[in-house]
Motif scaffolding. Structure first.
Motif, PDB file in Angstrom:
ATOM      1  N   TYR A  85       6.250  20.176 -34.873  1.00 28.81           N
ATOM      2  CA  TYR A  85       7.413  20.732 -35.568  1.00 28.81           C
ATOM      3  C   TYR A  85       8.559  20.938 -34.582  1.00 28.81           C
ATOM      4  CZ  TYR A  85       4.357  21.719 -39.539  1.00 28.81           C
ATOM      5  OH  TYR A  85       3.493  21.599 -40.599  1.00 28.81           O
ATOM      6  N   VAL A  86       9.752  20.537 -34.989  1.00 26.66           N
ATOM      7  CA  VAL A  86      10.963  20.741 -34.195  1.00 26.66           C
ATOM      8  C   VAL A  86      11.999  21.428 -35.084  1.00 26.66           C
ATOM      9  CG1 VAL A  86      12.809  19.656 -32.874  1.00 26.66           C
ATOM     10  CG2 VAL A  86      10.487  18.701 -32.792  1.00 26.66           C
ATOM     11  N   ASP A  87      12.519  22.554 -34.616  1.00 23.87           N
ATOM     12  CA  ASP A  87      13.495  23.338 -35.386  1.00 23.87           C
ATOM     13  C   ASP A  87      12.980  23.656 -36.786  1.00 23.87           C
ATOM     14  OD1 ASP A  87      15.361  23.393 -33.292  1.00 23.87           O
ATOM     15  OD2 ASP A  87      16.139  21.424 -33.864  1.00 23.87           O
ATOM     16  N   GLY A  88      11.706  23.971 -36.876  1.00 21.15           N
ATOM     17  CA  GLY A  88      11.127  24.389 -38.145  1.00 21.15           C
ATOM     18  C   GLY A  88      10.735  23.277 -39.089  1.00 21.15           C
ATOM     19  N   GLN A  89      10.977  22.020 -38.700  1.00 18.66           N
ATOM     20  CA  GLN A  89      10.689  20.891 -39.577  1.00 18.66           C
ATOM     21  C   GLN A  89       9.599  20.005 -38.970  1.00 18.66           C
ATOM     22  OE1 GLN A  89      12.195  20.618 -42.627  1.00 18.66           O
ATOM     23  NE2 GLN A  89      13.179  22.573 -42.092  1.00 18.66           N
ATOM     24  N   LEU A  90       8.733  19.476 -39.838  1.00 15.40           N
ATOM     25  CA  LEU A  90       7.697  18.564 -39.367  1.00 15.40           C
ATOM     26  C   LEU A  90       8.349  17.304 -38.817  1.00 15.40           C
ATOM     27  CD1 LEU A  90       4.701  17.838 -39.085  1.00 15.40           C
ATOM     28  CD2 LEU A  90       4.789  16.911 -41.409  1.00 15.40           C
ATOM     29  N   HIS A  91       8.080  17.006 -37.548  1.00 19.14           N
ATOM     30  CA  HIS A  91       8.712  15.872 -36.869  1.00 19.14           C
ATOM     31  C   HIS A  91       7.798  14.650 -36.843  1.00 19.14           C
ATOM     32  CE1 HIS A  91      10.186  13.598 -33.277  1.00 19.14           C
ATOM     33  NE2 HIS A  91      11.351  13.911 -33.811  1.00 19.14           N
ATOM     34  N   VAL A 171       2.989  26.384 -28.431  1.00 19.51           N
ATOM     35  CA  VAL A 171       4.444  26.529 -28.417  1.00 19.51           C
ATOM     36  C   VAL A 171       4.956  26.044 -27.067  1.00 19.51           C
ATOM     37  CG1 VAL A 171       6.380  28.125 -28.619  1.00 19.51           C
ATOM     38  CG2 VAL A 171       4.299  28.507 -29.959  1.00 19.51           C
ATOM     39  N   VAL A 172       5.985  25.200 -27.088  1.00 19.88           N
ATOM     40  CA  VAL A 172       6.552  24.680 -25.845  1.00 19.88           C
ATOM     41  C   VAL A 172       8.047  24.964 -25.801  1.00 19.88           C
ATOM     42  CG1 VAL A 172       4.824  22.851 -25.704  1.00 19.88           C
ATOM     43  CG2 VAL A 172       6.997  22.382 -26.808  1.00 19.88           C
ATOM     44  N   SER A 173       8.573  25.119 -24.590  1.00 24.27           N
ATOM     45  CA  SER A 173      10.000  25.383 -24.429  1.00 24.27           C
ATOM     46  C   SER A 173      10.458  24.899 -23.063  1.00 24.27           C
ATOM     47  CB  SER A 173      10.298  26.880 -24.565  1.00 24.27           C
ATOM     48  OG  SER A 173      11.663  27.138 -24.297  1.00 24.27           O
ATOM     49  N   GLU A 174      11.561  24.172 -23.036  1.00 18.62           N
ATOM     50  CA  GLU A 174      12.143  23.719 -21.777  1.00 18.62           C
ATOM     51  C   GLU A 174      13.304  24.610 -21.355  1.00 18.62           C
ATOM     52  OE1 GLU A 174      13.146  19.630 -22.105  1.00 18.62           O
ATOM     53  OE2 GLU A 174      11.069  18.962 -22.321  1.00 18.62           O
ATOM     54  N   GLN A 191      10.178  30.633 -35.559  1.00 13.55           N
ATOM     55  CA  GLN A 191      10.769  31.379 -34.448  1.00 13.55           C
ATOM     56  C   GLN A 191      10.883  30.587 -33.150  1.00 13.55           C
ATOM     57  OE1 GLN A 191       8.233  34.818 -34.258  1.00 13.55           O
ATOM     58  NE2 GLN A 191       8.861  35.568 -36.279  1.00 13.55           N
ATOM     59  N   ASN A 192      10.380  29.356 -33.137  1.00 12.56           N
ATOM     60  CA  ASN A 192      10.413  28.554 -31.917  1.00 12.56           C
ATOM     61  C   ASN A 192      11.004  27.175 -32.191  1.00 12.56           C
ATOM     62  OD1 ASN A 192       8.639  30.190 -29.805  1.00 12.56           O
ATOM     63  ND2 ASN A 192       7.598  30.320 -31.785  1.00 12.56           N
TER      64      ASN A 192
END
Length: 209
Positions: A85-91, A171-174, A191-192
């Motif tokens: 998921y990216v920005d709350g949407q299934l990617h 959860v990942v974050s750069e 939230q992520n």
């Protein structure tokens, strides 16, 4: 070649660990039933104090989640994959791995682990164990070594055949922003910026296998 050896080492060490550990769970058939409905399967997170995690980390795993499969009343398939998921949407989805599980075999488990193979790439391994047999599949995922990651498993999950169920999140974050992770899957996705959800689905005998 080094990473293949590490993966093989994990499998060999886990098999040895299973045979020697005095605290190994009893046969699946003796586990308490999650429901009177024979179609219900119970998947429980194995506490990180178990020595299997020590074995996996010693073999190169930076993150690992292990689950026991209880009350598997019918032989059938177990399918594992990651929803991205990216920005709350299934990617997209990462890997789709299916393994066969027999109802009369003790020590059925699900494994997920991450190994760093370069500064920009990780190897994600999905595996299902029944007894001393372990089937696995791998996927290489482009995630920078500078990326922060936190994994959160669900402790106790019940599912029925054919229904996809979440087992945990990564959860990942750069960016230099706090990561928000909890057992609330929907809240974690909202939230992520980027979240992977480990999904599992059980099928009836011979379905999809």
């Amino acid at each position: 070649m080094k990473q293949l050896l590490l993966t093989s080492l994990i499998i060999v060490l886990l098999t040895a660990c299973q045979r020697s550990s005095p605290s190994e769970p009893a046969a699946v058939a003796s586990a308490p039933a999650a429901s009177s409905d024979s179609d219900v399967i119970r998947v429980e997170f194995l506490p990180t104090t178990d020595n299997e995690y020590t074995v996996m980390k010693a073999a190169g795993a930076s993150h690992a989640m292990i689950f026991t499969i209880n009350h598997f009343m019918r032989s059938g398939g177990i399918e594992l994959w990651m929803e991205h998921y990216v920005d709350g949407q299934l990617h997209d989805s990462v890997n789709r791995f299916t393994s066969y599980v027999a109802d009369n075999v003790a020590n059925n488990k699900i494994y997920f682990s991450i190994q760093r193979i370069s500064d920009e790439e990780q190897r994600w391994t999905f595996a299902v164990r029944q007894g001393d047999n372990l089937a696995s599949a791998q996927a290489n995922v482009l995630i920078s070594n500078q990326t922060a990651m936190v994994s959160t498993p669900l402790n106790d999950v019940e599912m029925t055949g054919g229904d996809a169920t979440a087992l945990g999140t990564i959860v990942v974050s750069e960016e230099d922003t706090p990561l928000s992770a909890s057992t609330d899957i929907e809240a974690t996705i909202r939230q992520n910026k980027e979240v992977y959800v480990l999904k599992c689905k059980a099928s009836e005998d011979n379905a999809g296998v």
